[in-house]
Design a protein around this motif. Structure first.
Motif, PDB file in Angstrom:
ATOM      1  N   LYS A 276       0.830  -1.211   0.000  1.00 51.27           N
ATOM      2  CA  LYS A 276       0.000   0.000   0.000  1.00 51.27           C
ATOM      3  C   LYS A 276       0.862   1.258   0.000  1.00 51.27           C
ATOM      4  O   LYS A 276       0.567   2.225  -0.705  1.00 51.27           O
ATOM      5  N   GLN A 279       2.333   1.735  -3.396  1.00 54.14           N
ATOM      6  CA  GLN A 279       1.321   2.204  -4.331  1.00 54.14           C
ATOM      7  C   GLN A 279       0.993   3.674  -4.099  1.00 54.14           C
ATOM      8  O   GLN A 279       0.797   4.446  -5.039  1.00 54.14           O
ATOM      9  N   GLU A 280       0.942   4.089  -2.828  1.00 59.23           N
ATOM     10  CA  GLU A 280       0.696   5.493  -2.517  1.00 59.23           C
ATOM     11  C   GLU A 280       1.809   6.381  -3.071  1.00 59.23           C
ATOM     12  O   GLU A 280       1.548   7.465  -3.603  1.00 59.23           O
ATOM     13  N   GLU A 282       3.678   5.714  -5.647  1.00 55.04           N
ATOM     14  CA  GLU A 282       3.524   5.732  -7.103  1.00 55.04           C
ATOM     15  C   GLU A 282       2.391   6.664  -7.512  1.00 55.04           C
ATOM     16  O   GLU A 282       2.506   7.421  -8.482  1.00 55.04           O
ATOM     17  N   ASP A 283       1.269   6.642  -6.766  1.00 57.74           N
ATOM     18  CA  ASP A 283       0.144   7.541  -7.059  1.00 57.74           C
ATOM     19  C   ASP A 283       0.553   8.996  -6.879  1.00 57.74           C
ATOM     20  O   ASP A 283       0.137   9.874  -7.650  1.00 57.74           O
ATOM     21  N   ARG A 284       1.363   9.266  -5.845  1.00 56.77           N
ATOM     22  CA  ARG A 284       1.799  10.631  -5.604  1.00 56.77           C
ATOM     23  C   ARG A 284       2.645  11.147  -6.761  1.00 56.77           C
ATOM     24  O   ARG A 284       2.468  12.282  -7.222  1.00 56.77           O
ATOM     25  N   ARG A 285       3.542  10.289  -7.271  1.00 60.08           N
ATOM     26  CA  ARG A 285       4.375  10.698  -8.386  1.00 60.08           C
ATOM     27  C   ARG A 285       3.540  10.919  -9.641  1.00 60.08           C
ATOM     28  O   ARG A 285       3.771  11.870 -10.401  1.00 60.08           O
ATOM     29  N   ALA A 286       2.560  10.055  -9.864  1.00 58.53           N
ATOM     30  CA  ALA A 286       1.701  10.214 -11.038  1.00 58.53           C
ATOM     31  C   ALA A 286       0.892  11.499 -10.945  1.00 58.53           C
ATOM     32  O   ALA A 286       0.728  12.233 -11.927  1.00 58.53           O
ATOM     33  N   SER A 287       0.348  11.804  -9.758  1.00 59.36           N
ATOM     34  CA  SER A 287      -0.425  13.033  -9.557  1.00 59.36           C
ATOM     35  C   SER A 287       0.442  14.262  -9.795  1.00 59.36           C
ATOM     36  O   SER A 287       0.007  15.234 -10.432  1.00 59.36           O
ATOM     37  N   TYR A 290       0.886  14.748 -13.579  1.00 58.25           N
ATOM     38  CA  TYR A 290      -0.282  15.304 -14.253  1.00 58.25           C
ATOM     39  C   TYR A 290      -0.478  16.775 -13.896  1.00 58.25           C
ATOM     40  O   TYR A 290      -0.918  17.572 -14.735  1.00 58.25           O
TER      41      TYR A 290
END
Length: 343
Positions: A276, A279-280, A282-287, A290
């Motif tokens: 988790k 994944q968090e 990775e989500d932070r980097r993707a956000s 964008y």
């Protein structure tokens, strides 16, 4: 792979001009699996399978570089590292020529049986010592490294020429590079792989007869073949050095961007909780990515609005001047149609 190809142990499809690193790894992995000895004892089989497993675990490092640590006592003497298993498994001899001349007693004493890494540590310790003898020994060892910065000595070259067998295909390690080497009529040759020789079809081998690196170029039959344009070759070699540096820098930056502060992760965390957290991250980097894209698009829109607001004011001119400037303005409009905003 060049050694295996020249020995006809691995074959590439005909007319292939470009191959990716991933494809090379597949060919190498397949060969390791196919080269497994058939009739061996159970103990030998277990030992081979363990070596094969260890080699497979570090195959990915072949694309960026292997950790090889030379010792200065022999051309086949290296500090044992897991990476050396690959050469043993493929039955490819690994050589170097960075040797101490046994006739120079003070250097022999200062270097001893140290590997390169151990010698660097020894020099640091000797410099900090209060013992004058150790300080002197450290100075001698440091001078040896400085005087043999090419990582090849004439004593090492003589030992190489004696150790390599006629027609043998092997790997030569020098200056953190691995080269394919062979021996033809008593002379050592290195396979030419620099990018600058990509279009030099007749240049295949380079003789290794001195420590300065200015060998003679030969064709596949070991006949002298000087490059058609030495200046082009030099520029190509410089491009190769620049590309090596940029690749290393890119790998370093990529590694740094992917590094996670493991010290902040508590001990005893479960696999699910760790997944988790990853994944968090990775989500932070993707956000973040964008958001940067949206900001760039918004900035481009503002630039276009400013340009659109400024264009009507420029059209308030007298009738005579409007007619005079009509043709240039039409050209400017046509130019604007064909232009684009660079972000």
């Amino acid at each position: 792979m060049n050694v295996l190809l020249l020995a006809w142990k691995v074959k590439l499809p005909p007319m292939m001009e470009i191959i990716t690193a991933e494809q090379l790894m597949e060919y190498l992995g397949d060969y390791i699996l196919d080269a497994k000895p058939k009739e061996i004892s159970d103990i030998q089989r277990l030992n081979y399978e363990q070596n094969m497993s260890d080699a497979m675990a570090i195959l990915h490092k072949l694309q960026t570089g292997l950790d090889v640590n030379v010792k200065f006592t022999g051309v086949r003497v290296f500090e044992y590292t897991p990476e050396c298993i690959v050469f043993d498994l493929l039955d490819i001899p690994l050589y170097h020529g960075w040797l101490v001349d046994p006739q120079i007693a003070d250097i022999v004493k200062a270097v001893g049986n140290c590997s390169y890494n151990q010698l660097v540590e020894k020099i640091i310790c000797c410099k900090q010592s209060d013992n004058s003898e150790l300080v002197s020994e450290g100075f001698v060892a440091e001078q040896f490294l400085n005087n043999t910065a090419t990582q090849l000595t004439y004593h090492g070259l003589c030992e190489l020429t004696s150790a390599v067998q006629e027609g043998e295909l092997c790997v030569f390690f020098r200056n953190n590079h691995f080269s394919t080497m062979t021996k033809y009529k008593g002379q050592l040759y290195l396979l030419v792989t620099d990018q600058g020789f990509l279009t030099e079809e007749k240049v295949v081998w380079e003789s290794l007869h001195n420590v300065d690196g200015d060998g003679n170029f030969c064709d596949s039959e070991f006949h002298l073949r000087p490059p058609s344009d030495p200046e082009t070759v030099y520029r190509g070699q410089q491009d190769q050095i620049d590309q090596d540096y940029l690749m290393a820098l890119s790998l370093q930056q990529e590694q740094q961007s992917q590094d996670i502060d493991w010290e902040q992760i508590p001990e005893g965390i479960s696999d699910l909780e760790l997944a988790k957290k990853l994944q968090e991250e990775e989500d932070r980097r993707a956000s973040q990515y964008y958001q940067e894209q949206e900001q760039a698009v918004a900035a481009a829109a503002q630039v276009q609005q400013v340009q659109g607001a400024a264009s009507p004011a420029s059209g308030r001119q007298s009738g005579s001047s409007e007619r005079k400037r009509k043709e240039p303005r039409e050209k400017e409009k046509e130019k604007e149609k064909n232009s684009c905003v660079i972000l």
